[in-house]
Enzyme design. Structure first.
Site, PDB file in Angstrom:
ATOM      1  N   GLU A 117      20.776 -31.541  34.160  1.00 25.91           N
ATOM      2  CA  GLU A 117      21.218 -32.730  33.409  1.00 25.91           C
ATOM      3  C   GLU A 117      20.498 -33.980  33.916  1.00 25.91           C
ATOM      4  OE1 GLU A 117      25.521 -32.831  33.631  1.00 25.91           O
ATOM      5  OE2 GLU A 117      25.703 -31.575  31.842  1.00 25.91           O
ATOM      6  N   LYS A 168      28.336 -39.579  34.767  1.00 26.01           N
ATOM      7  CA  LYS A 168      27.179 -38.799  34.272  1.00 26.01           C
ATOM      8  C   LYS A 168      26.979 -39.012  32.770  1.00 26.01           C
ATOM      9  CE  LYS A 168      27.494 -35.246  32.274  1.00 26.01           C
ATOM     10  NZ  LYS A 168      27.850 -33.983  32.819  1.00 26.01           N
ATOM     11  N   GLU A 179      25.556 -26.969   8.830  1.00 25.23           N
ATOM     12  CA  GLU A 179      25.724 -26.030   7.704  1.00 25.23           C
ATOM     13  C   GLU A 179      24.876 -24.778   7.934  1.00 25.23           C
ATOM     14  OE1 GLU A 179      23.896 -27.111   3.811  1.00 25.23           O
ATOM     15  OE2 GLU A 179      23.147 -28.876   4.847  1.00 25.23           O
ATOM     16  N   HIS A 187      27.002 -30.524   3.146  1.00 23.10           N
ATOM     17  CA  HIS A 187      25.582 -30.763   2.937  1.00 23.10           C
ATOM     18  C   HIS A 187      25.293 -32.244   2.763  1.00 23.10           C
ATOM     19  CE1 HIS A 187      21.546 -29.661   1.781  1.00 23.10           C
ATOM     20  NE2 HIS A 187      21.636 -30.472   0.735  1.00 23.10           N
ATOM     21  N   TYR A 200      23.754 -26.944  36.446  1.00 20.42           N
ATOM     22  CA  TYR A 200      24.142 -28.034  35.552  1.00 20.42           C
ATOM     23  C   TYR A 200      23.632 -29.396  36.046  1.00 20.42           C
ATOM     24  CZ  TYR A 200      27.920 -25.441  33.095  1.00 20.42           C
ATOM     25  OH  TYR A 200      28.651 -24.590  32.326  1.00 20.42           O
ATOM     26  N   CYS A 214      31.675 -36.069  35.717  1.00 15.71           N
ATOM     27  CA  CYS A 214      31.538 -36.097  34.248  1.00 15.71           C
ATOM     28  C   CYS A 214      31.440 -37.507  33.649  1.00 15.71           C
ATOM     29  CB  CYS A 214      32.738 -35.426  33.579  1.00 15.71           C
ATOM     30  SG  CYS A 214      33.625 -34.260  34.576  1.00 15.71           S
ATOM     31  N   CYS A 233      35.521 -35.839  38.707  1.00 15.93           N
ATOM     32  CA  CYS A 233      35.165 -36.075  37.303  1.00 15.93           C
ATOM     33  C   CYS A 233      35.080 -37.567  36.985  1.00 15.93           C
ATOM     34  CB  CYS A 233      36.184 -35.391  36.396  1.00 15.93           C
ATOM     35  SG  CYS A 233      35.860 -35.671  34.665  1.00 15.93           S
TER      36      CYS A 233
END
Ligand code: NDP
Length: 444
Positions: free
Chosen positions: A179, A48, A439, A434, A175, A45, A40
């Site tokens: 990616e 990346k 929302e 909002h 993945y 991760c 990682c």
């Protein structure tokens, strides 16, 4: 000296297990033959995500031009970026080392090999422990291309790329392949994506995947489905890739991202009672115990769900269980949220409608898709798609699948609803914020 615990592998799962065991009073050592932090931090991760951030500027520039900005052509100093990326990784390596030192965990540099169920050797020295945790992670699967496989790079190599290529061939539909296809496409690289199946990201909601494909930057990714790389040749200044469908692609760089395999070689497992699964990962029971009662394993080496936070949970759970029987952390491994850092990003948790059907759950979907307000002036198409999968019986939300520029950040919190078994009524009761994109998921 005999340790209470020796952890083999100082990645995310191993370091967490070692730290928690030590906090509970165990005498702990950890063995590592590379940099601290595992896949990682070093080749996964973290770098990346830095590549991902790097890749977003061109898209943002285009959008802001639609607001009236005139922006001169941006230029990238690749070497400087790589230097900063490496500095950041070194900083994290030190943080991991600091965690081990602060928790009085003995660090043993080198490669561990089991001599028996209670003993390992590292270099010329041997070490004994009452318990062992194997957390050696995984490595990229090397493609089986008979000639010139050296011309093909893996996700380990991509993080030391010397310069940005103009063209790239990427093989895989998971993945990593997807990616990087989007990252490099957004950096201006012409990408040819080669995938053996019919639908990339095959375990994801198919509408979400279709939406992603529609969002591909124009002309930047060409998809070659139901196809594989068969042969690679080097000609003067370029590489020639032959596909199984007889197409030939000229390119500058080839990335193979065809899955990862568990790091179980050269561990001396033959001197223990550990059994392996067919794909060479370590067989464990639901308490992460191997067939050898003194030895446990967590993280990618058991090939369960190969995600950093899952390895961390496993390591933490196990250390609690072994050294503090009173308290174990709770986790819900049935609803693991995950994100794919494409553009837009994908976020997903829980079941798709198809999975619900397979599990004999009578479910339905609510969906909404739109162009986010930020893109009001740009000519781009819709960039956001939200989907809730709902159990008809009691309106429980059993799956959430979204694609948007903020999907990774959103899915983390949306996942709480699935884990907490909230119903559509809870969504309806919540007042919207909002103006936001999210929302729309409350008022869906
Ligand atoms: P994945 O398992 O996601 O995908 C592997 C891909 O390679 C699949 O499309 C598979 O095809 C294909 N493949 C497998 N074997 C071959 C072969 N022999 N020839 C051609 N194609 C092949 O693996 P990745 O390498 O992409 O990622 C590894 C793991 O890392 C993932 O499981 C994920 O858990 C983790 N990861 C997570 C990320 C995130 O959370 N954002 C990012 C990156 C990695 P098929 O679909 O047909 O099986």
């Amino acid at each position: 000296m005999k340790y209470d615990l020796i952890v083999i592998g100082a990645g995310s799962g191993g370091v967490r297990a070692a730290r928690i065991a030590s906090v509970h009073g165990a005498k702990v050592a950890i063995v590592e033959n590379n940099r601290f932090g595992g896949t990682c931090v070093n080749v996964g991760c973290v770098p990346k995500k830095l590549y991902y951030y790097l890749s977003q500027l061109n898209k943002d520039i285009e959008n802001y031009k639609s607001y009236g900005w005139s922006i001169p052509k941006a230029s990238l100093n690749w070497k400087l970026f790589m230097k900063k990326k490496d500095q950041e990784i070194s900083r994290l390596n030190k943080i991991y080392e600091g965690i081990l030192n602060r928790n009085k965990i003995d660090i043993i540099n080198g490669t561990a090999q089991f001599l028996s169920s209670q003993k390992i050797k590292v270099g010329k020295k041997s070490y004994q422990a009452k318990k062992f945790i194997i957390s050696t992670g995984g490595k990229p699967r090397i493609p089986n291309i008979s000639e010139n496989s050296k011309l093909v790079n893996t996700s380990d190599d991509i993080f030391s790329l010397k310069k940005l290529p103009k063209r790239m061939v990427i093989e895989g539909g998971g993945y990593i392949a997807i990616e990087f296809a989007f990252i490099f496409a957004n950096l201006g690289v012409k990408v040819n994506l080669v995938y053996r199946g019919k639908q990339i990201l095959k375990s994801f909601d198919s509408e979400i995947v279709d939406f992603l494909i529609q969002s591909t930057p124009k002309g930047k990714i060409k998809y070659h489905l139901e196809s594989k790389i068969q042969k690679v040749n080097k000609s003067k200044n370029e590489l020639i890739v032959n596909l199984s469908n007889r197409k030939k692609i000229s390119t500058d760089y080839i990335l193979s991202a065809i899955g990862r395999i568990a790091n179980t070689e050269n561990l001396g497992l033959e001197n223990t009672n550990i059994q392996l699964n067919e794909n060479k990962s370590i067989k464990v029971n639901r308490h992460f115990q191997t067939n050898d009662s003194n030895i446990y394993a967590v993280g990618d080496v058991i090939d369960y769900v190969n995600l950093t936070p899952v390895a961390i949970r496993q390591g933490h759970f196990l250390a609690d269980k072994l050294f503090n029987n009173k308290k174990t952390i709770e986790y819900d491994f049935a609803n693991i949220p995950t994100a794919v850092f494409t553009s837009p990003q994908i976020g997903t948790v829980g079941l798709t409608l198809e999975m619900a059907k397979k599990n004999k759950i009578d479910a339905y979907e609510l969906t909404t898709n739109f162009k986010s307000m930020k893109k009001s002036f740009s000519k781009t198409n819709k960039d956001t798609f939200y989907k809730l999968v709902i159990d008809k019986k009691d309106k429980t939300i059993i799956g959430i699948h979204i694609i948007s520029d903020e999907a990774a950040e959103l899915i983390q919190l949306l996942a709480v609803n699935v884990v907490a078994r909230n119903t559509l009524d809870e969504f309806r009761k919540t007042v919207a914020v909002h103006p936001t994109s999210s929302e729309e998921i409350i008022t869906i």
